[in-house]
Write a protein that holds these residues in place. Sequence first.
Motif, short mmCIF file in Angstrom:
data_model
loop_
_atom_site.label_atom_id
_atom_site.label_comp_id
_atom_site.label_asym_id
_atom_site.label_seq_id
_atom_site.Cartn_x
_atom_site.Cartn_y
_atom_site.Cartn_z
N HIS A 231 102.59 11.92 75.56
CA HIS A 231 101.55 12.73 74.93
C HIS A 231 102.01 13.20 73.55
N THR B 82 100.13 12.54 69.97
CA THR B 82 99.45 13.65 69.29
C THR B 82 100.33 14.43 68.31
N TRP C 84 100.59 20.20 73.68
CA TRP C 84 99.44 20.33 74.57
C TRP C 84 98.10 20.01 73.94
N ASP C 85 98.01 19.94 72.62
CA ASP C 85 96.72 19.68 71.98
C ASP C 85 96.25 18.26 72.27
N ILE C 86 94.96 18.13 72.40
CA ILE C 86 94.35 16.82 72.66
C ILE C 86 93.55 16.44 71.43
N SER C 87 93.76 15.22 70.97
CA SER C 87 92.99 14.72 69.84
C SER C 87 92.20 13.49 70.28
N GLY D 173 94.93 10.18 71.60
CA GLY D 173 95.40 11.52 71.93
C GLY D 173 94.77 12.10 73.18
N GLU D 174 93.78 11.41 73.74
CA GLU D 174 93.15 11.83 75.00
C GLU D 174 93.77 11.14 76.21
N LEU E 287 96.27 13.76 78.54
CA LEU E 287 95.78 15.07 78.96
C LEU E 287 94.28 15.25 78.77
N GLY E 288 93.59 14.21 78.34
CA GLY E 288 92.15 14.30 78.10
C GLY E 288 91.35 14.13 79.38
#
Length: 163
Positions: free
Chosen positions: A53, A57, A61-64, A68-69, A72-73
């Motif tokens: 991840h 990204t 923890w950020d999802i783009s 990027g998904e 954790l998307g």
Amino acid sequence: MVLIGRRLSADELQAVLDDAAVVDELLYGDLEDDDGEMPEPELDLDKSWHGVHYLLTGTAWDISQGAGEAVLGGEEIGEDGGYGPARLFTPEAVRAVAAALDALDLDALRARFDPRAMAALDIYPSPGAELAKFDDLAASLTDLHRFYKGAAADGQAVLLVIT
């Protein structure tokens, strides 16, 4: 904490949409096959999920959008198993993630790889664990890409869970 995933047929997707309780059955089954062995998940990133991840990204923890998904998307569905509920990707979302993974530049990901920065962000399994190795994360990224590409080619949905 490990990340596992399962590809869903159209019927399985409908069953999940009709009753979120089906998620656990699809992800874990009876937990043993006829030989008493644990079944292998279709995707198992083991403990490398968080490092992958980060490569996708540049964050903990950020999802783009797009690639990027991939880890954790998705849309949360079902009960929280301790590390959050499973996440569902529709066939359309699977195709978008697969296309974004197709377009990744491995050299750009290698340039982003920074074990010390990852440790500072507590990228799992840090702290105290051996620093991540790019080749290990690249192998997990290949597995992730193959998983999404296969699901996209078959028009399938995807379930992911950290357990």
